[in-house]
Design a protein around this motif. Sequence first.
Motif, PDB file in Angstrom:
ATOM      1  N   UNK A 163       0.840  -1.209   0.000  1.00  0.00           N
ATOM      2  CA  UNK A 163       0.000   0.000   0.000  1.00  0.00           C
ATOM      3  C   UNK A 163       0.874   1.257   0.000  1.00  0.00           C
ATOM      4  N   UNK A 164       2.116   1.123  -0.450  1.00  0.00           N
ATOM      5  CA  UNK A 164       3.027   2.265  -0.522  1.00  0.00           C
ATOM      6  C   UNK A 164       2.508   3.305  -1.511  1.00  0.00           C
ATOM      7  N   UNK A 165       2.943   4.557  -1.315  1.00  0.00           N
ATOM      8  CA  UNK A 165       2.648   5.648  -2.253  1.00  0.00           C
ATOM      9  C   UNK A 165       1.151   5.794  -2.514  1.00  0.00           C
ATOM     10  N   UNK A 166       0.380   5.836  -1.442  1.00  0.00           N
ATOM     11  CA  UNK A 166      -1.050   6.126  -1.507  1.00  0.00           C
ATOM     12  C   UNK A 166      -1.338   7.355  -0.665  1.00  0.00           C
ATOM     13  N   UNK A 167      -2.521   7.429  -0.062  1.00  0.00           N
ATOM     14  CA  UNK A 167      -2.912   8.624   0.690  1.00  0.00           C
ATOM     15  C   UNK A 167      -3.316   8.306   2.125  1.00  0.00           C
ATOM     16  N   UNK A 168      -2.729   7.275   2.689  1.00  0.00           N
ATOM     17  CA  UNK A 168      -3.052   6.881   4.063  1.00  0.00           C
ATOM     18  C   UNK A 168      -2.467   7.883   5.060  1.00  0.00           C
ATOM     19  N   UNK A 169      -3.310   8.315   5.993  1.00  0.00           N
ATOM     20  CA  UNK A 169      -2.854   9.194   7.076  1.00  0.00           C
ATOM     21  C   UNK A 169      -2.329   8.386   8.256  1.00  0.00           C
ATOM     22  N   UNK A 170      -2.617   7.087   8.257  1.00  0.00           N
ATOM     23  CA  UNK A 170      -2.125   6.173   9.291  1.00  0.00           C
ATOM     24  C   UNK A 170      -2.267   4.753   8.770  1.00  0.00           C
ATOM     25  N   UNK A 171      -1.493   3.859   9.336  1.00  0.00           N
ATOM     26  CA  UNK A 171      -1.638   2.446   8.990  1.00  0.00           C
ATOM     27  C   UNK A 171      -2.882   1.886   9.667  1.00  0.00           C
ATOM     28  N   UNK A 172      -3.731   1.163   8.947  1.00  0.00           N
ATOM     29  CA  UNK A 172      -4.862   0.510   9.613  1.00  0.00           C
ATOM     30  C   UNK A 172      -4.349  -0.433  10.697  1.00  0.00           C
ATOM     31  N   UNK A 173      -4.737  -0.185  11.939  1.00  0.00           N
ATOM     32  CA  UNK A 173      -4.181  -0.936  13.060  1.00  0.00           C
ATOM     33  C   UNK A 173      -4.425  -2.422  12.993  1.00  0.00           C
ATOM     34  N   UNK A 174      -5.514  -2.830  12.336  1.00  0.00           N
ATOM     35  CA  UNK A 174      -5.849  -4.254  12.307  1.00  0.00           C
ATOM     36  C   UNK A 174      -4.944  -5.062  11.379  1.00  0.00           C
ATOM     37  N   UNK A 175      -4.111  -4.386  10.592  1.00  0.00           N
ATOM     38  CA  UNK A 175      -3.227  -5.133   9.695  1.00  0.00           C
ATOM     39  C   UNK A 175      -2.291  -6.075  10.462  1.00  0.00           C
ATOM     40  N   UNK A 176      -1.782  -5.616  11.612  1.00  0.00           N
ATOM     41  CA  UNK A 176      -0.850  -6.465  12.358  1.00  0.00           C
ATOM     42  C   UNK A 176      -1.545  -7.685  12.946  1.00  0.00           C
ATOM     43  N   UNK A 177      -2.866  -7.663  12.996  1.00  0.00           N
ATOM     44  CA  UNK A 177      -3.604  -8.801  13.545  1.00  0.00           C
ATOM     45  C   UNK A 177      -3.939  -9.849  12.487  1.00  0.00           C
ATOM     46  N   UNK A 178      -3.646  -9.559  11.229  1.00  0.00           N
ATOM     47  CA  UNK A 178      -3.877 -10.566  10.189  1.00  0.00           C
ATOM     48  C   UNK A 178      -2.927 -11.737  10.436  1.00  0.00           C
ATOM     49  N   UNK A 179      -3.436 -12.928  10.634  1.00  0.00           N
ATOM     50  CA  UNK A 179      -2.584 -14.026  11.110  1.00  0.00           C
ATOM     51  C   UNK A 179      -1.503 -14.467  10.137  1.00  0.00           C
ATOM     52  N   UNK A 181      -0.176 -12.374   7.539  1.00  0.00           N
ATOM     53  CA  UNK A 181       0.550 -11.277   6.900  1.00  0.00           C
ATOM     54  C   UNK A 181       2.017 -11.274   7.309  1.00  0.00           C
ATOM     55  N   UNK A 182       2.893 -11.286   6.305  1.00  0.00           N
ATOM     56  CA  UNK A 182       4.334 -11.318   6.556  1.00  0.00           C
ATOM     57  C   UNK A 182       5.100 -10.265   5.778  1.00  0.00           C
ATOM     58  N   UNK A 183       4.528  -9.772   4.686  1.00  0.00           N
ATOM     59  CA  UNK A 183       5.249  -8.835   3.814  1.00  0.00           C
ATOM     60  C   UNK A 183       4.353  -7.626   3.545  1.00  0.00           C
ATOM     61  N   UNK A 184       4.701  -6.488   4.141  1.00  0.00           N
ATOM     62  CA  UNK A 184       3.892  -5.274   4.029  1.00  0.00           C
ATOM     63  C   UNK A 184       4.796  -4.106   3.644  1.00  0.00           C
ATOM     64  N   UNK A 185       4.371  -3.329   2.630  1.00  0.00           N
ATOM     65  CA  UNK A 185       5.099  -2.122   2.219  1.00  0.00           C
ATOM     66  C   UNK A 185       4.163  -0.923   2.351  1.00  0.00           C
ATOM     67  N   UNK A 186       4.636   0.131   3.039  1.00  0.00           N
ATOM     68  CA  UNK A 186       3.762   1.287   3.276  1.00  0.00           C
ATOM     69  C   UNK A 186       4.452   2.641   3.082  1.00  0.00           C
ATOM     70  N   UNK A 187       5.699   2.657   2.663  1.00  0.00           N
ATOM     71  CA  UNK A 187       6.420   3.930   2.545  1.00  0.00           C
ATOM     72  C   UNK A 187       5.756   4.842   1.520  1.00  0.00           C
ATOM     73  N   UNK A 188       5.980   6.161   1.667  1.00  0.00           N
ATOM     74  CA  UNK A 188       5.491   7.108   0.678  1.00  0.00           C
ATOM     75  C   UNK A 188       4.053   7.534   0.859  1.00  0.00           C
ATOM     76  N   UNK A 189       3.466   7.253   2.028  1.00  0.00           N
ATOM     77  CA  UNK A 189       2.146   7.768   2.376  1.00  0.00           C
ATOM     78  C   UNK A 189       2.306   9.037   3.212  1.00  0.00           C
ATOM     79  N   UNK A 190       1.234   9.845   3.361  1.00  0.00           N
ATOM     80  CA  UNK A 190       1.376  11.098   4.112  1.00  0.00           C
ATOM     81  C   UNK A 190       1.920  10.939   5.524  1.00  0.00           C
ATOM     82  N   UNK A 191       1.623   9.814   6.199  1.00  0.00           N
ATOM     83  CA  UNK A 191       2.124   9.652   7.564  1.00  0.00           C
ATOM     84  C   UNK A 191       3.610   9.292   7.594  1.00  0.00           C
TER      85      UNK A 191
END
Length: 427
Positions: A163-179, A181-191
Motif C-alpha cells: 500500500x506504498x505511495x497512496x494517501x493513508x494518514x495512518x496504517x490501519x491498526x488491524x493489519x498487524x492482527x492478520x494471522x 501477513x508477513x510482507x507489508x510495504x507502506x512507505x510514501x504515504x502522508x504519515x
Amino acid sequence: MGAAVNETLAALRAGDLAGATRLDLSGADLSEVPPEVFALAETLEVLDIGTTRISALPHDFSRLKRLTVLFASGAPFQRLPEALGDCPALSQVGFRGCGIEMIPAEALPPALRWLTLTDNRIETLPAALGERPLLQKLMLAGNRLAALPESLAGAKSLELLRIAANRFEALPGWLVDLPALAWLAWAGNPFDTAIPEAAVPPVAWRDLTVGKALGRGASGDVFEAAWNGRPAALKLFRGTMTSDGLPEREMAACLAAGEHPNLTGALGRIVGHPDGAQGLLMPLLPDGWRVLAGPPSAQSCSRDVYAPDLSLSLDVARRIACDVAAGTARLHARGLSHGDLYAHNVLWDGTTGTAVLSDFGAAAFAPPGEAERWTALDVRAFGLLLGEVLDRVDGDVPAALRDLEAACVQPDSGARPSMDAVLSALS
C-alpha cells in the motif's frame, strides 16, 4: 508490434494454436480481444493482453473456463472488468498502470489469490475484496487510497500487501492482527515523514570509476564501480514506481541502514551525477555469490521457488539464518521494517552460508513509538524463511530450531519474539 506477437496473432487467427494453454498477445495492435481466443476455451490457462489498446472484455469472457492467469498491464482500462467475476478458475489478475479508477465488486473472481493493481488511480475498494477466502497477495502501491475495506480484517490467507505511495494518514491498526501477513510495504504515504540522518557520507561522482553492468532491478540499474580505489557496487535509480513503492523511499531506507556485514545497505549517496541521477554506492559482493531462491511463481503465489537439488548442512543452514537475522535486527534497531524478507532477497556464498539481506524496495520507517509492533511482520517472514531453509537440511534438525520457527510464524503477532531474541536463540 514485434514479429513474435505478429506470428502468434496470425497463428491464432489461422486456428493453428489448438490445445494451447498459454497465449501472449502483449504489445499487439488490438483494440478488442480476438474472437478466435474462444476457440481455446477448453485449454487456455494464461492470457496476456498487456500494452494493447484493449479497454474492455467481452461479456462472455468467462467462456475461458480454465483461465487461471490474466495479465493486462498497460492496457487502457478505466475499470476492472466485471466479466472477470464470472471466471471460475481465475486466480491471478494483473492490471498495472492501466489508469483504472473503479473496482466493481462484481469484477472480483471467486478463486482470486493474487491481485496486482499497482500504479493506477483507485480511490476506494469494494468490501467484497475481503470476502475472497483465497486472497494471498494484494499489490496496491501507487494509487489514491486513504483506507482499506474493513472486510480485509478477516482476510485470513493474506500474506503480502503493498500500500506504498497512496494517501493513508495512518496504517490501519488491524493489519498487524492478520494471522498470515508477513510482507507489508507502506512507505510514501502522508504519515511516512521520517527522514532520519543518513548513516553514510556523500560520494562525489567524480571520485567514482564505473565498470560493467551487474544487473537490472525494478527500481534501478547496478554497476561495478571503484570509489577511491575501493571496489563497490553502484545503483542508479530510474525514478519510476515499482510494485513495492517509490525509489526515493528505498534510497532513504538504504541510507538509514548504513554499512553492515549482513546488509547490502549504502556506503554513500551519489552527488554530482552529470544527468542529475540519484544513486547509491553499496558493498560489492564477491564473485560467485548467488540468490538463495527464485521469486514466487504463479503456482506458489507468495512463496519462493528453491532449486530442487539444494541441500544444506545444518551448520550452513544455521549460518544463513544467523546472518539474515543479524541484518534484519540492524534494520529494526534503526526503526526500519524490511517488508520483503524473502530468500530471493538473500545473497549467499554458496558454501559456508555467509549471507546478506538485499533489496530495500519495500522497506519503511515504522510510525514513531510503534516499531516493535510493525516489525513483528518481518519476524513472521523470517520464520517462514527459516522453515524453508531447515526443510533443506540434509540430516536431523534440532527441535529447538523448529520451536524457534513456530514462535516466529505464530498467528498472534504480539507474541512473536523480537529479532534480537531470534538472533540470540540462533547464536
